[in-house]
Design an enzyme around this catalytic site. Structure first.
Site, mmCIF file in Angstrom:
data_model
loop_
_atom_site.group_PDB
_atom_site.id
_atom_site.type_symbol
_atom_site.label_atom_id
_atom_site.label_comp_id
_atom_site.label_asym_id
_atom_site.label_seq_id
_atom_site.Cartn_x
_atom_site.Cartn_y
_atom_site.Cartn_z
ATOM 1 N N GLY A 1 0.831 -1.120 0.045
ATOM 2 C CA GLY A 1 -0.235 -0.068 0.069
ATOM 3 C C GLY A 1 0.955 1.235 -0.052
ATOM 4 O O GLY A 1 1.877 1.248 -0.697
ATOM 5 N N GLU A 2 0.620 2.167 0.927
ATOM 6 C CA GLU A 2 1.432 3.256 1.045
ATOM 7 C C GLU A 2 2.123 3.599 2.127
ATOM 8 O O GLU A 2 1.342 3.701 3.500
ATOM 9 C CB GLU A 2 0.635 4.467 0.632
ATOM 10 C CG GLU A 2 1.449 5.741 0.326
ATOM 11 C CD GLU A 2 2.346 5.795 -0.642
ATOM 12 O OE1 GLU A 2 2.237 4.994 -1.599
ATOM 13 O OE2 GLU A 2 3.642 6.255 -0.352
ATOM 14 N N SER A 3 3.174 3.334 2.606
ATOM 15 C CA SER A 3 3.918 2.944 3.573
ATOM 16 C C SER A 3 3.750 4.385 4.744
ATOM 17 O O SER A 3 3.819 4.226 5.772
ATOM 18 C CB SER A 3 5.543 2.751 3.501
ATOM 19 O OG SER A 3 5.960 3.828 2.921
ATOM 20 N N CYS B 1 6.120 -5.377 0.376
ATOM 21 C CA CYS B 1 6.197 -3.989 -0.187
ATOM 22 C C CYS B 1 6.222 -2.670 0.745
ATOM 23 O O CYS B 1 7.204 -2.657 1.455
ATOM 24 C CB CYS B 1 5.170 -3.850 -1.490
ATOM 25 S SG CYS B 1 5.573 -2.636 -2.523
ATOM 26 N N ARG C 1 12.936 3.360 -1.225
ATOM 27 C CA ARG C 1 11.470 3.430 -1.724
ATOM 28 C C ARG C 1 11.306 3.890 -3.139
ATOM 29 O O ARG C 1 12.150 4.497 -3.675
ATOM 30 C CB ARG C 1 10.755 4.460 -0.865
ATOM 31 C CG ARG C 1 10.700 4.227 0.400
ATOM 32 C CD ARG C 1 9.462 5.350 1.335
ATOM 33 N NE ARG C 1 8.314 5.311 0.724
ATOM 34 C CZ ARG C 1 7.499 6.407 0.446
ATOM 35 N NH1 ARG C 1 8.168 7.722 0.932
ATOM 36 N NH2 ARG C 1 6.403 6.457 0.078
ATOM 37 N N ILE D 1 5.055 -3.281 -7.552
ATOM 38 C CA ILE D 1 4.206 -1.970 -8.017
ATOM 39 C C ILE D 1 4.742 -0.969 -6.907
ATOM 40 O O ILE D 1 4.823 -0.896 -5.719
ATOM 41 C CB ILE D 1 2.903 -2.365 -7.431
ATOM 42 C CG1 ILE D 1 2.164 -3.439 -8.166
ATOM 43 C CG2 ILE D 1 2.000 -1.059 -7.731
ATOM 44 C CD1 ILE D 1 0.824 -4.181 -7.588
ATOM 45 N N ARG D 2 5.264 -0.043 -7.924
ATOM 46 C CA ARG D 2 5.965 1.094 -7.025
ATOM 47 C C ARG D 2 6.909 0.446 -5.842
ATOM 48 O O ARG D 2 6.974 1.233 -4.890
ATOM 49 C CB ARG D 2 4.953 2.202 -6.705
ATOM 50 C CG ARG D 2 4.185 2.786 -7.925
ATOM 51 C CD ARG D 2 3.505 4.011 -7.634
ATOM 52 N NE ARG D 2 4.419 5.143 -7.164
ATOM 53 C CZ ARG D 2 4.477 5.685 -6.080
ATOM 54 N NH1 ARG D 2 3.448 5.728 -5.272
ATOM 55 N NH2 ARG D 2 5.303 6.811 -5.956
ATOM 56 N N HIS E 1 4.757 -8.587 -4.297
ATOM 57 C CA HIS E 1 3.425 -8.774 -3.921
ATOM 58 C C HIS E 1 2.923 -10.160 -4.153
ATOM 59 O O HIS E 1 2.225 -10.740 -5.075
ATOM 60 C CB HIS E 1 2.423 -8.107 -4.481
ATOM 61 C CG HIS E 1 2.367 -6.582 -4.243
ATOM 62 N ND1 HIS E 1 1.596 -6.066 -3.204
ATOM 63 C CD2 HIS E 1 3.214 -5.581 -4.497
ATOM 64 C CE1 HIS E 1 1.777 -4.653 -2.771
ATOM 65 N NE2 HIS E 1 2.774 -4.369 -3.749
ATOM 66 N N GLU F 1 0.765 -11.977 -2.846
ATOM 67 C CA GLU F 1 -0.721 -12.332 -2.633
ATOM 68 C C GLU F 1 -1.418 -11.825 -3.922
ATOM 69 O O GLU F 1 -2.607 -12.324 -3.975
ATOM 70 C CB GLU F 1 -1.196 -11.391 -1.438
ATOM 71 C CG GLU F 1 -1.390 -9.887 -1.796
ATOM 72 C CD GLU F 1 -0.123 -9.009 -1.737
ATOM 73 O OE1 GLU F 1 1.079 -9.707 -1.757
ATOM 74 O OE2 GLU F 1 -0.065 -7.689 -1.886
HETATM 75 N N1 GLN Z 1 5.527 2.826 -3.110
HETATM 76 C C1 GLN Z 1 5.045 2.368 -1.809
HETATM 77 C C2 GLN Z 1 5.494 3.075 -0.692
HETATM 78 O O1 GLN Z 1 6.610 3.930 -0.691
HETATM 79 C C3 GLN Z 1 5.097 1.150 -1.727
HETATM 80 C C4 GLN Z 1 3.840 0.558 -2.856
HETATM 81 C C5 GLN Z 1 3.487 -0.984 -2.765
HETATM 82 O O2 GLN Z 1 3.346 -1.371 -1.181
HETATM 83 N N2 GLN Z 1 3.047 -1.715 -3.716
HETATM 84 O O3 GLN Z 1 5.073 2.883 0.476
#
Ligand code: GLN
Length: 196
Positions: free
Chosen positions: A47-49, A79, A117, A144-145, A180, A182
């Site tokens: 997700g977004e840390s 991630c 990151r 993913i990113r 990921h 999952e």
């Molecule tokens: N770019 C996100 C972050 O810096 C991590 C991306 C992800 O969990 N798929 O938190």
């Protein structure tokens, strides 16, 4: 006993499905009161840390989870979850305008690695590949990113690399993945995790 899945933000439902597929019951952690429910392992989803870290801190969950992980509770972090777990974070350089306080972590900080990151840059935000992970051959990997592990400290060990970058690490019962698992149908990583 069940596996707790941090359910503040991000791809937590996919982890719950993966756990169900390997016969492991799960429960969701949304607030500090949930910490008193019975669980003996933890999943930190992607997700977004920065969002997850802030919410963890605001909800008063950061320190209690850190204590349980330090006491040996197994944790699977993917991630953004890997970023939450890392002892140090190297920024991607895109957030210089943000106030430095409270936005960058480190958050839980129990895994002896430095993660970078958004390490693959904007052009290669998402990609898919396969590689072995800790002796498991041909694991499908969706990035993913994603971060990668820029430095592995002495307490941790690299268990997967892609293009020369460490993308999975293990330190005792802590497993950190930049990808990921999952999101692909392959359940071997979850299977191994619930048997730790
Ligand atoms: N770019 C996100 C972050 O810096 C991590 C991306 C992800 O969990 N798929 O938190």
């Amino acid at each position: 006993m069940a596996t707790a899945v941090l359910a503040l933000q991000g791809a937590f439902i996919e982890h719950e499905r993966a756990l169900a597929d390997v016969g492991e019951p799960s429960l969701e952690l949304r607030c500090a009161a949930d910490l008193s429910r019975p669980f003996d392992r933890l999943v930190l989803p992607g997700g977004e840390s920065t969002v997850q870290g802030k919410l963890l801190r605001e909800e008063g969950m950061l320190a209690p989870l850190r204590e349980r992980i330090e006491a040996g509770m197994p944790v699977l972090a993917t991630c953004a979850g890997l970023i939450l777990l890392a002892r140090a974070i190297a920024g991607d350089g895109s957030r210089e305008s943000e106030p430095r306080a409270a936005q960058t972590g480190p958050w839980i900080g129990t895994l002896d690695v430095t993660v970078k990151r958004n390490a693959y840059g904007r052009q290669l935000g998402s990609f898919h590949t396969t590689a072995p992970v800790d002796g498991i051959p041909n694991v499908p990997m969706t990035f993913i990113r994603a971060p990668f592990v820029a430095n592995v400290g002495p307490a941790a060990q690299a268990i997967a690399t892609v293009d020369g970058h460490v993308v999975a690490v293990r330190q005792g019962a802590q497993i950190g993945l930049a990808f990921h698992p999952e999101l692909d149908g392959d359940r071997r990583i979850h299977e191994r995790f619930v048997r730790l």
